[in-house]
Design a protein around this motif. Structure first.
Motif, PDB file in Angstrom:
ATOM      1  N   ASN A 148       0.829  -1.211   0.000  1.00  0.00           N
ATOM      2  CA  ASN A 148       0.000   0.000   0.000  1.00  0.00           C
ATOM      3  C   ASN A 148       0.865   1.264   0.000  1.00  0.00           C
ATOM      4  OD1 ASN A 148      -2.082  -1.943   0.494  1.00  0.00           O
ATOM      5  ND2 ASN A 148      -1.670  -1.768   2.687  1.00  0.00           N
ATOM      6  N   HIS A 202      -8.100  -0.655   2.319  1.00  0.00           N
ATOM      7  CA  HIS A 202      -6.767  -0.357   2.834  1.00  0.00           C
ATOM      8  C   HIS A 202      -5.892   0.361   1.809  1.00  0.00           C
ATOM      9  CE1 HIS A 202      -6.359  -4.273   0.814  1.00  0.00           C
ATOM     10  NE2 HIS A 202      -5.096  -3.960   0.617  1.00  0.00           N
ATOM     11  N   ASN A 207      -9.175   6.515   3.886  1.00  0.00           N
ATOM     12  CA  ASN A 207      -9.264   5.679   5.082  1.00  0.00           C
ATOM     13  C   ASN A 207      -8.010   5.712   5.948  1.00  0.00           C
ATOM     14  OD1 ASN A 207     -11.848   4.793   4.374  1.00  0.00           O
ATOM     15  ND2 ASN A 207     -11.047   3.102   3.144  1.00  0.00           N
ATOM     16  N   GLN A 208      -7.021   6.503   5.568  1.00  0.00           N
ATOM     17  CA  GLN A 208      -5.757   6.514   6.303  1.00  0.00           C
ATOM     18  C   GLN A 208      -5.758   7.569   7.410  1.00  0.00           C
ATOM     19  OE1 GLN A 208      -3.734   3.978   5.521  1.00  0.00           O
ATOM     20  NE2 GLN A 208      -5.325   3.532   3.988  1.00  0.00           N
TER      21      GLN A 208
END
Length: 326
Positions: A148, A202, A207-208
């Motif tokens: 990622n 992810h 979403n981080q």
């Protein structure tokens, strides 16, 4: 980062209007047809003068981003900055990039003039020939990439790396404005919203945690990514002692005649990444095998006495040409 407190003052803004124009011309080469580019160019002299004034007096702030999803080679979020913000990215890159590029190893590729995918493929082929004595000696390769990658980059770590090389207060301030801008606070979603469901959670920037992630799609992100992974390059070359190594963004290959030695290199990298960068390897994409089975790298497959473009890459190119002609 408190921008109001960190702004060093207008007398430190040592860029010229000519530099800003150059950045504008660099930016418009590929982005002239976008809506924000068209709006900017309707009165480009006034727009450039306003941008210059905002940069000098410290009131410049990045604007709204466009978020959309690309599906090739796999679904991925892209965050496109406004045209005027892209000009600022080029202004920053043009001034500070040379000092970083001069310190990068010759085997760091991507977002470096003359070091695209073809350069990377040819350089890896040359390294394989050297390591294997022209395919005559058994040689192994270790291929890895980071999990990622862009959405997991720790901006605090990266900030320390930038600050170590940029001593001019105003340019450091501008680097901080670009780095710590969070496009998730103000963006417009383009395209089919259902495509977002195809992007694994992810792998989505949205979403981080706030200190993690760079937006895919900006020159600044590509440049910052190379700064971030320069520490990995130096570790592999100088601490592990790899003679044959190459990296393209977060994909890298190490060659050696001993698979046991490569396993030791893998253990060293696996330990180094989280400790130094807060990053992790993607175990599903870690490959250790003989080079004569073929090395798949940057869209090319390198085999004994032949290098060809990956079939999937050719098919995608044909599809894009067909779509453009309809």
């Amino acid at each position: 980062m408190q921008l109001s407190a960190d702004y060093p003052g207008r007398h430190h803004a040592d860029f010229s209007f000519e530099e800003l124009v150059r950045a504008y011309l660099d930016c418009r080469k590929d982005k002239r047809s976008s809506a924000s580019a068209v709006a900017f160019e309707q009165d480009q002299e006034r727009a450039l003068a306003q941008l210059r004034d905002e940069l000098i007096d410290g009131t410049y702030r990045p604007g709204r981003s466009i978020c959309f999803v690309i599906t090739r080679p796999k679904p991925r979020e892209v965050w496109a900055a406004e045209f005027r913000d892209r000009i600022v990215h080029h202004l920053l890159y043009n001034r500070i990039a040379p000092r970083f590029l001069a310190s990068f190893i010759a085997d760091t590729c991507a977002c470096i003039p003359g070091r695209g995918t073809l350069y990377a493929a040819r350089r890896l082929e040359s390294k394989i020939r050297s390591a294997s004595q022209n395919w005559s000696q058994p040689t192994w390769y270790l291929k890895c990439d980071l999990a990622n990658f862009f959405v997991a980059i720790d901006k605090q770590v990266l900030w320390g790396q930038i600050a170590a090389r940029v001593s001019e207060p105003w340019w450091l301030w501008l680097a901080g404005v670009v780095l710590f801008h969070d496009p998730r606070r103000d963006y417009e979603l383009r395209g089919d919203p259902a495509l977002l469901e195809r992007v694994p959670p992810h792998k989505r920037l949205i979403n981080q945690a706030t200190h993690l992630g760079l937006p895919i799609g900006n020159l600044s992100s590509q440049f910052f990514a190379n700064i971030y992974l320069d520490a990995l390059d130096k570790h592999v070359k100088h601490r592990i002692g790899a003679r044959h190594y190459i990296r393209y963004v977060d994909d890298f290959v190490i060659l050696h005649e001993s698979p046991r030695w490569l396993n030791g290199a893998l253990a060293s990298v696996t330990e180094f990444l989280p400790a130094r960068l807060g990053a992790q390897l993607n175990p599903k994409k870690t490959i250790l095998q003989p080079v004569d089975r073929g090395v798949d790298f940057v869209g090319h497959v390198i085999k004994p006495w032949s290098t060809r473009v990956r079939r999937r890459t050719i098919n995608q190119a044909v599809q894009r040409v067909g779509a453009a002609s309809t």
